[in-house]
Design a protein around this motif. Structure first.
Motif, PDB file in Angstrom:
ATOM      1  N   THR A   1       0.848  -1.198   0.000  1.00 24.36           N
ATOM      2  CA  THR A   1       0.000   0.000   0.000  1.00 24.36           C
ATOM      3  C   THR A   1       0.883   1.248   0.000  1.00 24.36           C
ATOM      4  OG1 THR A   1      -1.601  -1.272   1.301  1.00 24.36           O
ATOM      5  CG2 THR A   1      -1.919   1.124   1.194  1.00 24.36           C
ATOM      6  N   ALA A   2       1.974   1.177   0.742  1.00 21.60           N
ATOM      7  CA  ALA A   2       2.908   2.301   0.734  1.00 21.60           C
ATOM      8  C   ALA A   2       3.448   2.535  -0.671  1.00 21.60           C
ATOM      9  CB  ALA A   2       4.068   2.018   1.701  1.00 21.60           C
ATOM     10  N   VAL A   3       3.663   1.459  -1.401  1.00 28.03           N
ATOM     11  CA  VAL A   3       4.146   1.587  -2.778  1.00 28.03           C
ATOM     12  C   VAL A   3       3.155   2.388  -3.608  1.00 28.03           C
ATOM     13  CG1 VAL A   3       4.658   0.312  -4.870  1.00 28.03           C
ATOM     14  CG2 VAL A   3       5.489  -0.515  -2.669  1.00 28.03           C
ATOM     15  N   CYS A   4       1.869   2.085  -3.421  1.00 26.73           N
ATOM     16  CA  CYS A   4       0.848   2.828  -4.178  1.00 26.73           C
ATOM     17  C   CYS A   4       0.887   4.317  -3.824  1.00 26.73           C
ATOM     18  CB  CYS A   4      -0.540   2.271  -3.875  1.00 26.73           C
ATOM     19  SG  CYS A   4      -0.818   0.662  -4.596  1.00 26.73           S
ATOM     20  N   TYR A   5       1.007   4.604  -2.540  1.00 23.93           N
ATOM     21  CA  TYR A   5       1.077   6.020  -2.141  1.00 23.93           C
ATOM     22  C   TYR A   5       2.294   6.687  -2.772  1.00 23.93           C
ATOM     23  CZ  TYR A   5      -2.691   5.880   1.308  1.00 23.93           C
ATOM     24  OH  TYR A   5      -3.915   5.797   1.914  1.00 23.93           O
ATOM     25  N   HIS A   6       3.399   5.959  -2.795  1.00 26.42           N
ATOM     26  CA  HIS A   6       4.607   6.538  -3.379  1.00 26.42           C
ATOM     27  C   HIS A   6       4.404   6.788  -4.879  1.00 26.42           C
ATOM     28  CE1 HIS A   6       8.800   7.347  -4.115  1.00 26.42           C
ATOM     29  NE2 HIS A   6       8.827   6.405  -5.047  1.00 26.42           N
ATOM     30  N   ALA A   7       3.750   5.820  -5.553  1.00 27.06           N
ATOM     31  CA  ALA A   7       3.498   5.992  -6.986  1.00 27.06           C
ATOM     32  C   ALA A   7       2.616   7.214  -7.225  1.00 27.06           C
ATOM     33  CB  ALA A   7       2.833   4.740  -7.541  1.00 27.06           C
TER      34      ALA A   7
ATOM     35  N   GLU B   1       3.472  11.091  -0.024  1.00 29.89           N
ATOM     36  CA  GLU B   1       4.742  10.535   0.405  1.00 29.89           C
ATOM     37  C   GLU B   1       4.782  10.439   1.926  1.00 29.89           C
ATOM     38  OE1 GLU B   1       7.914   8.439  -0.088  1.00 29.89           O
ATOM     39  OE2 GLU B   1       6.874   9.271  -1.823  1.00 29.89           O
ATOM     40  N   LYS B   2       4.076  11.350   2.581  1.00 36.33           N
ATOM     41  CA  LYS B   2       4.009  11.323   4.054  1.00 36.33           C
ATOM     42  C   LYS B   2       3.327  10.022   4.497  1.00 36.33           C
ATOM     43  CE  LYS B   2       4.088  13.187   8.283  1.00 36.33           C
ATOM     44  NZ  LYS B   2       3.500  12.095   9.086  1.00 36.33           N
ATOM     45  N   LYS B   3       2.267   9.630   3.762  1.00 39.10           N
ATOM     46  CA  LYS B   3       1.597   8.373   4.101  1.00 39.10           C
ATOM     47  C   LYS B   3       2.539   7.195   3.864  1.00 39.10           C
ATOM     48  CE  LYS B   3      -3.103   9.998   3.310  1.00 39.10           C
ATOM     49  NZ  LYS B   3      -4.314   9.927   2.479  1.00 39.10           N
ATOM     50  N   THR B   4       3.292   7.286   2.772  1.00 37.33           N
ATOM     51  CA  THR B   4       4.284   6.228   2.506  1.00 37.33           C
ATOM     52  C   THR B   4       5.250   6.130   3.679  1.00 37.33           C
ATOM     53  OG1 THR B   4       4.176   6.745   0.142  1.00 37.33           O
ATOM     54  CG2 THR B   4       6.056   5.445   0.887  1.00 37.33           C
ATOM     55  N   TYR B   5       5.744   7.275   4.083  1.00 41.01           N
ATOM     56  CA  TYR B   5       6.719   7.322   5.171  1.00 41.01           C
ATOM     57  C   TYR B   5       6.131   6.747   6.457  1.00 41.01           C
ATOM     58  CZ  TYR B   5       9.756   9.228   8.811  1.00 41.01           C
ATOM     59  OH  TYR B   5      10.572   9.374   9.889  1.00 41.01           O
ATOM     60  N   ASP B   6       4.888   7.106   6.769  1.00 41.70           N
ATOM     61  CA  ASP B   6       4.267   6.627   8.006  1.00 41.70           C
ATOM     62  C   ASP B   6       4.163   5.096   8.017  1.00 41.70           C
ATOM     63  OD1 ASP B   6       4.033   9.218   8.819  1.00 41.70           O
ATOM     64  OD2 ASP B   6       1.931   9.448   8.234  1.00 41.70           O
TER      65      ASP B   6
ATOM     66  N   GLN C   1      11.741   9.530   3.549  1.00 37.86           N
ATOM     67  CA  GLN C   1      11.897  10.826   4.216  1.00 37.86           C
ATOM     68  C   GLN C   1      12.572  11.823   3.273  1.00 37.86           C
ATOM     69  OE1 GLN C   1      14.144  10.528   7.830  1.00 37.86           O
ATOM     70  NE2 GLN C   1      13.097  12.246   8.789  1.00 37.86           N
ATOM     71  N   ASN C   2      13.582  11.344   2.534  1.00 33.28           N
ATOM     72  CA  ASN C   2      14.259  12.223   1.586  1.00 33.28           C
ATOM     73  C   ASN C   2      13.315  12.682   0.475  1.00 33.28           C
ATOM     74  OD1 ASN C   2      16.685  12.115   2.939  1.00 33.28           O
ATOM     75  ND2 ASN C   2      17.408  10.304   1.814  1.00 33.28           N
ATOM     76  N   TRP C   3      12.456  11.755   0.047  1.00 36.70           N
ATOM     77  CA  TRP C   3      11.487  12.155  -0.979  1.00 36.70           C
ATOM     78  C   TRP C   3      10.586  13.261  -0.445  1.00 36.70           C
ATOM     79  CZ3 TRP C   3      11.228  11.677  -5.954  1.00 36.70           C
ATOM     80  CH2 TRP C   3      11.890  10.634  -6.589  1.00 36.70           C
ATOM     81  N   MET C   4      10.149  13.085   0.807  1.00 41.18           N
ATOM     82  CA  MET C   4       9.282  14.116   1.392  1.00 41.18           C
ATOM     83  C   MET C   4       9.977  15.474   1.358  1.00 41.18           C
ATOM     84  SD  MET C   4       7.732  12.016   4.628  1.00 41.18           S
ATOM     85  CE  MET C   4       7.345  13.511   5.506  1.00 41.18           C
ATOM     86  N   LYS C   5      11.254  15.437   1.735  1.00 39.54           N
ATOM     87  CA  LYS C   5      12.002  16.713   1.735  1.00 39.54           C
ATOM     88  C   LYS C   5      12.088  17.279   0.323  1.00 39.54           C
ATOM     89  CE  LYS C   5      14.874  15.417   5.712  1.00 39.54           C
ATOM     90  NZ  LYS C   5      16.204  14.946   6.125  1.00 39.54           N
ATOM     91  N   THR C   6      12.310  16.375  -0.652  1.00 40.69           N
ATOM     92  CA  THR C   6      12.408  16.834  -2.047  1.00 40.69           C
ATOM     93  C   THR C   6      11.109  17.503  -2.478  1.00 40.69           C
ATOM     94  OG1 THR C   6      13.866  14.973  -2.517  1.00 40.69           O
ATOM     95  CG2 THR C   6      12.862  16.083  -4.410  1.00 40.69           C
ATOM     96  N   PHE C   7       9.997  16.837  -2.197  1.00 36.91           N
ATOM     97  CA  PHE C   7       8.710  17.397  -2.618  1.00 36.91           C
ATOM     98  C   PHE C   7       8.453  18.725  -1.915  1.00 36.91           C
ATOM     99  CE2 PHE C   7       7.378  12.758  -3.325  1.00 36.91           C
ATOM    100  CZ  PHE C   7       7.783  12.814  -4.647  1.00 36.91           C
ATOM    101  N   LYS C   8       8.845  18.774  -0.645  1.00 41.05           N
ATOM    102  CA  LYS C   8       8.626  20.015   0.104  1.00 41.05           C
ATOM    103  C   LYS C   8       9.446  21.138  -0.521  1.00 41.05           C
ATOM    104  CE  LYS C   8       6.534  21.908   3.587  1.00 41.05           C
ATOM    105  NZ  LYS C   8       5.052  21.994   3.537  1.00 41.05           N
TER     106      LYS C   8
END
Length: 1416
Positions: A1184-1190, A1208-1213, A1230-1237
């Protein structure tokens, strides 16, 4: 020319000259057989094409240097051929080619395909001419290397056999029915035509989008049933008819003038001719009306071939025949090859095609002989089989010839046995003991021995139910009277305790006089289904042990119309007289007297050691101690040919100690479990360094021999799954790898020391000291405990983590068997997966279907021929609809029929007894029998199913089981198990009676057999998978190519093992950056899977998914989407819409839509995938995290960075909760979250400055990837862990495919199957991934997001990989320019992996996991 090109390509690709391996050794009628194998010569074509067309491969790690070196050994020389008609063509020949090979090439060439009767002369430069015999090699006759030789085809004289074969071949050439075109081929041709017609690719893509969307997420698969079957290709008519004339046979005076046959020909021009076939020519005679006039007609038209004559008398024939040859030439070579044992189809065309007159078809059907030769002597199957076993096999080429001969004889035997069994069940073949009760009838036809087996499980159910006394069984005494003579034949033919138990004995055990006779008879037939199955498995095990001087009979089990028939080759001398003295080993009376022979014992002992059977001592009825190395009830017989035959091998593995009741005497452990247990035990005995590895890896390892998938999966699991067990698994695997040289060989030796006594926990008395007997029993208990407490929990764990992801009943069964688990444990598997909706449904539905199968077979046995369609439709309506009332007649008879049926003599379940008896009884009895199926209502049928499930599988069906089966995937499974074919139309399962009588189109035999496999090729594939896992592409390519070549020669191209080789070759080429070559190999795999496994087999679906990914890699997204549409349809049919693999495929589809800018459609598919994963796996599953990441990547592509951050936050959680904050995947997220931010802040800043944001954000993504190369690997690892299951795997593969290119093939279908891919992924990622990431090959500014999208899509499939893919994706897009890295997401299908044959050996798994670990 076809001959030239096929030949040349074939030679280069195959490295061998045996192009027509399947036919060579045994074919007695070359002209007929050649036609079916004609195109096997093309089998190697694509490999060579790949090498020729894809020079890039040569540059990758020297990938083709070694193949080139090997191929250099086979030099090809051009040899001109002068045909009978004076035309010239050229073949590329090797001095090692046999004359049969040359004939095969000529049969493939358009110029000579219709010539069947000719001699070959080889003219040398000295002017001499050599006549070539069929089995000679060219080098034995003359040296063709000088270049001045040429071949000449000289017309030979026809005889009765060859002229009929010639007519048969001509009819075959005039039909396109032998051309099995794949949808993939037609899609590619349509795409090519469309591109030529319209240059605007965008329009083409737009036209495609609705097609895929119309699937409506497959929620209603039944409406797509008709899409599965393509309408048959339109016939090209050449001639109105060619039939044997009623002037046949030629009168004696014409016979003396050379007339062999008369044909009536009607041409398209409307003319009718009478053609005379003589020993030399075909000509038009002067006959008109009803009187033969043998003189040539005025035109004096004649030719040496029938086609040549027709071309002279009919211009329309000439034109149409040219069109047919062009159509066949344009098809893929594999599409012209016939499959020796094609799978049954459960769907038939709807509406029904018109049935037209066809005199040729009618003639063929009237010559039906149930599998025996039409002309000449019947084949001596046993002599052929044993003679093939005695072929020398010291050298590589000798082994190929031996394997090819064995394969050909065995497939021919199975084909003849199937035809004969249909004849037996249809009462067309008389029994050899007609005075005995029908359940004991035996049949000999075409040198094959047939007997009936009984469904003992159903009888148990009946006994439980019938508390009232059953009618006295009349047949007990007659059967005992006749059993003396039969016992002799049966026991020695290996059937007495197995397929045809005799009344008066219970599987060979004397029944107790105290037990009433009515109870004894059913008991005597107890477990005959099980014993026949076990006998087949035991026979196969001893065949594979391959001990010189020890022989087994050919054997097949055929289920048809409710009956089970066991077919065996006839033991030499058994039918000719008294062979009572020939029993030298074992017992025919269940241990009362046990025979023994030193010579026999030595041979059996050698085989038994290879099967982990222990030499032990038993006591016979007189108390004498006898030393055996096999079950007591086996029979060692010396045939009249002086060969030692071992029969009745129903317990070559020990009894399952978990099932100890008397009813469970045939519940034995599987050979795969014994292997796994021995590995585990050996591991425990070794030093601590190797010790921990055993428990988990062993399962997959031991299975490795039969189950490559499992080991691969365990690697993946080890890589990414967080559980302690899995982490430990990984460490163990790595440890083992490091210490492999030190302890692997010891382990092998250790496993040999673990031997089992097959006669413990049986009624036989064991001799020896009590301690030894206790130790033997403890050994078997430990193995049974290992099954229950290690193998079973591990399998359930693998299912829940999606490490193993079966799609349907067949793949679930294969997965169970590969793990050494018997299907009787499926109830425990269901209980263990109750929290996973798709697994719970799969297991409970499989139990329902297996229970229903016994009930419908029972009904079919008691149904007359004219009522079969009614019986099946009524049963299906009771099963999937709501039938509450039956006719008064049905109700009146229901109770009587059931109880009476159970008491019938011999329990007619045994065979066709009910039919014959019905006829012999009064008319009213016949009516009662016919109405048995009418007694079914939905309530009564489901009561039977629930009771059977409880009895056989110890499983309480859920209350909603009845609603769960209202799916086409469940009906499909039932049809496949029973052999039914239904119309491919939309069924309304909400109706009371969804099925009509007209929907039942056919009932086909379901066959089990022991066709041998080529162990040499299998070993090469296993080694190649290890090399691939370690990233050694060149070495892997050589090994897979060699395996492909061997299999081509042994089995021909139409075999699932050949498909495996093509899949792995596609993978290697993909990794080597050769997309076009990969597509060619994948296309071959797809064609073979469609033909050998079925149009809708899960492996076929994965093949379509992989083709789509490869096409996407070539930027042919429209074609890719068309293949994805097909993959989704097939997945929906096999598993239904609710399966993680379907969600993984949705992610791949979304990725493709993203690439063509259809973001709205892409989001729909991603959101649907998310819904499925949340519903099936849970909101906190890694998949499910994979789907959120996609989704985060998709929103990133659209510039919606805020939404990206949220997803990505949901993925991270999820990752944080499942893996912990220290896991690299969690950090990546976490790095992806930072990138998106950051991107969100950049966008806001750019908005203020009015700057364009694309280039910046793109570069930013690339920079991030460069800065964190480990991100890709980490995500990939996560994907691996998450995708331990098929769907997950798919995700992983997708990710890998996109970012690494390695995984793409991993698309479940490919990579997963080679579980090593997990390891390979890590390695490949390291090799391709980093560079890919580092090198922004610049796609447009949005590439980062695009790449991300791809990643996401991939990620969806492999969660862990996904993550890393996601990272990669920004680079991934860049990679796209280098197609190899761009690899599209792999279709998440672990199914293929489930095939036991695809499983990897333990050492391989270890190597792969070690590689993966090191790459991490």
């Amino acid at each position: 020319m076809a001959g030239k090109s096929n030949k040349g390509k074939n030679r280069k690709g195959s490295q061998q000259s045996a192009v027509n391996p399947t036919e060579l050794p045994v074919s007695s009628d070359a002209p007929l057989d050649n036609s079916s194998t004609a195109l096997e010569a093309n089998g190697g074509k694509s490999l060579s094409e790949t090498i020729e067309a894809n020079p890039e491969v040569k540059e990758v790690d020297g990938a083709s240097e070694q193949p080139q070196g090997k191929q250099a050994e086979v030099h090809l020389y051009p040899v001109p051929v002068r045909t009978q008609g004076g035309e010239k063509l050229e073949l590329q020949l090797s001095p090692g080619d046999s004359v049969m090979d040359v004939r095969q090439f000529l049969l493939d060439a358009p110029e000579t395909c219709f010539m069947t009767c000719y001699d070959l002369l080889l003219h040398t430069k000295e002017g001499s001419a050599h006549h070539l015999e069929d089995y000679n090699e060219i080098s034995e006759v003359a040296d063709i290397t000088s270049g001045s030789c040429f071949l000449e085809m000289v017309a030979a004289l026809y005889d009765d056999r060859s002229i009929r074969a010639h007519v048969h071949r001509t009819r075959e050439l005039l039909s396109l029915l032998t051309l099995h075109s794949s949808l993939s081929t037609s899609l590619a041709l349509q795409h090519e035509t469309g591109q030529n017609a319209a240059n605007n690719k965008a329009d083409a893509v737009k036209a495609e989008v609705p097609e895929l969307d119309n699937l409506g997420f497959m929620e209603n698969v039944t409406s797509s049933l008709n899409s599965l079957l393509s309408s048959p290709s339109k016939e090209i008519k050449c001639v109105e008819s060619i039939v044997f004339s009623s002037f046949n046979p030629p009168p004696s005076y014409r016979r003396l003038s050379g007339d062999l046959i008369y044909l009536d020909v009607a041409t398209l021009e409307g003319n009718k001719y009478c053609v005379t076939g003589t020993t030399k020519t075909f000509y038009v005679n002067s006959s008109a009306g009803n009187i033969l006039d043998p003189r040539p007609n005025k035109a004096a038209t004649e030719a040496t071939t029938l086609v040549g004559l027709l071309q002279k008398i009919s211009p329309k024939f000439k034109k149409a025949f040219r069109e047919i040859l062009e159509r066949k030439a344009s098809a893929h070579p594999f599409e012209n090859v016939q499959s020796l044992l094609p799978p049954n189809t459960w769907l038939g065309l709807y509406p029904l095609p018109e049935h037209k007159r066809d005199a040729a078809r009618a003639e063929n059907s009237l010559t039906l002989s149930f599998g025996s030769e039409l002309i000449g002597m019947q084949r001596d199957w046993n002599e052929e089989l044993q003679a093939c076993r005695e072929f020398p096999h010291a050298t590589h080429q000798e082994r190929i010839l031996r394997d090819r001969a064995l394969y050909k004889v065995t497939t021919d035997f199975v084909d003849a046995a199937t035809s004969g069994a249909i004849g037996v069940i249809s009462r067309c073949i008389p029994p050899i003991n007609p005075t005995d009760p029908e359940c004991f009838h035996m049949y000999v036809h075409n040198n094959i021995f047939f007997s009936f087996a009984v469904d003992a499980d159903l009888e148990q159910l009946a006994q439980r139910r019938a508390s009232e006394e059953l009618p006295k069984v009349e047949s007990t005494s007659p059967s005992q009277n006749s059993s003396d003579q039969n016992e002799e034949i049966l026991s020695q033919a290996g059937l007495s305790g197995s397929s045809v138990p005799l009344a008066g004995t219970v599987n060979g055990t004397q029944t107790s006089p105290d037990v009433p006779a009515e109870a004894q008879l059913p008991e005597s037939e107890q477990a005959t289904y099980a014993s026949a199955n076990n006998d087949l498995k035991g026979t196969k095990a001893f065949q594979e042990a391959d001990v010189s001087g020890l022989y087994n009979l050919a054997m097949a089990i055929i289920d048809y119309r409710g009956h089970r028939v066991v077919a065996q080759s006839v033991l030499p001398g058994i039918l000719q007289g008294d062979k009572s003295d020939s029993l030298l080993y074992g017992s025919v009376d269940n241990g009362k007297k046990i025979c023994w022979s030193e010579d026999f014992h030595t041979k059996v002992l050698e085989a038994s050691k290879r099967l982990h059977l222990k030499e032990h001592t038993v006591l016979d009825g007189s108390g004498n101690a006898v030393k055996l190395a096999a079950p007591v009830e086996c029979k060692g017989i010396v045939g009249s040919d002086d060969r030692h035959y071992l029969l009745d091998l129903m317990r070559v593995t020990p009894r399952d100690a978990n099932y100890s009741s008397p009813d469970s005497r045939f519940c034995i452990l599987r050979q795969e479990l014994i292997t796994a247990f021995c590995h585990a035990e050996a591991g425990d005995k070794l030093s601590s360094g190797c010790e921990s590895h055993e428990e988990n890896t062993v399962t997959s390892d031991s299975l490795g021999a039969n189950n490559e998938e499992d080991s691969l999966k365990s690697e993946e699991n080890a890589l990414s799954v967080p559980s302690d067990v899995q982490l430990q698994d990984t460490e163990d695997g790595v440890k083992h790898n490091i210490q492999d040289c030190g302890c692997h060989s010891n382990k092998k030796d250790a496993t040999k020391d673990i031997l089992f006594n097959p006669n413990v926990f049986t009624e036989f008395k064991l001799a020896g000291n009590p301690e030894e007997i206790a130790a033997d029993e403890e050994n078997v208990r430990k193995a049974s405990l290992y099954l229950k407490e290690v193998a079973l929990p591990k399998f359930i764990h693998d299912l829940c983590t999606l490490e193993v992801s079966p799609m349907d009943g067949q793949t679930l069964t294969e997965a169970l068997h590969a793990h050494g688990i018997n299907v009787r444990y499926i109830g425990k598997v269901a209980e263990g997966t109750r929290h996973m909706p798709h697994l719970w449904d799969l297991c409970s539905n499989e139990i329902v279907i297996r229970s229903a199968k016994h009930v419908i077979k029972d009904a079919l046995r008691d149904t007359e021929d004219h009522d079969i369609a009614h019986a099946i439709s009524h049963f299906l309506n009771c099963f999937a609809g709501m039938v509450q009332v039956v006719s008064a007649k049905g109700v009146a008879n229901s109770v009587h029929t059931k109880s009476h049926k159970k008491g019938q003599s011999g329990h007619h379940a045994s065979g066709k007894s009910s039919k014959a008896q019905a006829k012999s009884k009064s008319g009213s009895y016949v009516k009662k029998k016919q109405s048995l199926y009418l007694s079914f209502t939905t309530e009564s049928l489901w009561a039977d199913i629930q009771e059977f499930a409880k009895l056989k599988y110890q499983f309480e069906l859920p209350e909603d089981a009845r609603n769960q089966v209202k799916k086409i995937s469940v009906i499909r499974n039932l049809c496949q198990k029973v052999g039914m074919t239904i119309a491919a139309r939309k069924y309304d399962f909400s109706a009371a009676t969804p099925f009509q009588v007209s929907d039942i189109l056919n009932v086909q035999p379901v066959v089990k057999h022991s066709i041998p496999i080529c162990s040499e090729a299998k070993d090469l594939v296993e080694t190649g998978k290890v090399q691939l896992a370690e990233g050694m592409l060149s070495e892997a390519y050589v090994l897979f190519s060699e395996a492909f070549t061997i299999l081509q020669q042994v089995t021909g191209p139409m075999h699932r093992e050949v498909a495996n080789c093509c899949r792995y070759l596609a993978m290697v080429l993909y990794h080597a950056g050769d997309m076009a070559g990969a597509i060619m190999q994948q296309h071959k795999e797809l064609i073979i899977n469609e033909r050998c496994l079925g149009l809708d087999h899960p492996d076929t679906a994965h093949s379509y998914g992989n083709m789509a990914l490869f096409y996407h890699g070539l930027n042919q997204t429209e074609l890719a989407l068309r293949h994805m549409s097909r993959a989704l349809l097939l997945l929906g049919l096999s598993s239904g819409p609710d399966h993680p693999d379907v969600a993984a495929t949705f992610i791949n589809v979304a990725m493709m839509y993203q690439d063509i800018g259809k973001m709205d459609t892409a989001l729909r598919y991603l959101q649907e995938a998310l819904k499925k994963n949340e519903r099936l796996l849970g909101e906190e599953h890694i998949q499910t995290a994979v789907c959120y990441h996609a989704l985060a990547i998709a929103f990133n592509c659209m510039g919606a960075f805020k939404l990206s951050h949220q997803h990505e936050k949901k993925t991270y959680d999820i990752l944080l909760k499942q893996l912990g904050e220290d896991d690299s995947r969690t950090k990546d997220s976490q790095n992806w979250m930072k990138t998106f931010k950051m991107r969100e802040l950049q966008v806001n800043a750019q908005k203020q400055k009015g700057q364009a944001l694309n280039p910046t954000s793109a570069q930013k993504a690339i920079d991030i990837i460069k800065a964190h190369p480990d991100l890709l690997q980490a995500f990939q690892a996560a994907a691996v862990a998450g995708s331990s299951s098929n769907a997950n795997v798919a995700g992983k593969k997708a990710f890998n495919g996109v970012g690494v290119g390695e995984s793409f093939p991993g698309a479940r279908g490919l990579d997963e199957r080679a579980k090593k891919k997990a390891a390979a992924k890590a390695l490949l990622v390291r090799r391709h991934g980093s560079p890919a990431q580092a090198s922004p090959s610049g796609p447009p500014p949005p590439p980062p997001s695009d790449g991300a999208v791809n990643e996401a899509a991939n990620g969806g499939k492999k969660e862990t990989n996904q993550t890393s893919n996601g990272v990669l994706s920004s680079e991934g897009h860049d990679t796209k320019s280098g197609q190899q890295d761009q690899a599209p997401v792999g279709l998440g299908t672990g199914l293929a992996a489930l095939d036991a044959k695809k499983l990897k050996t333990k050492s391989k798994a270890k190597a792969a996991s070690a590689a993966a670990e090191s790459s991490n």
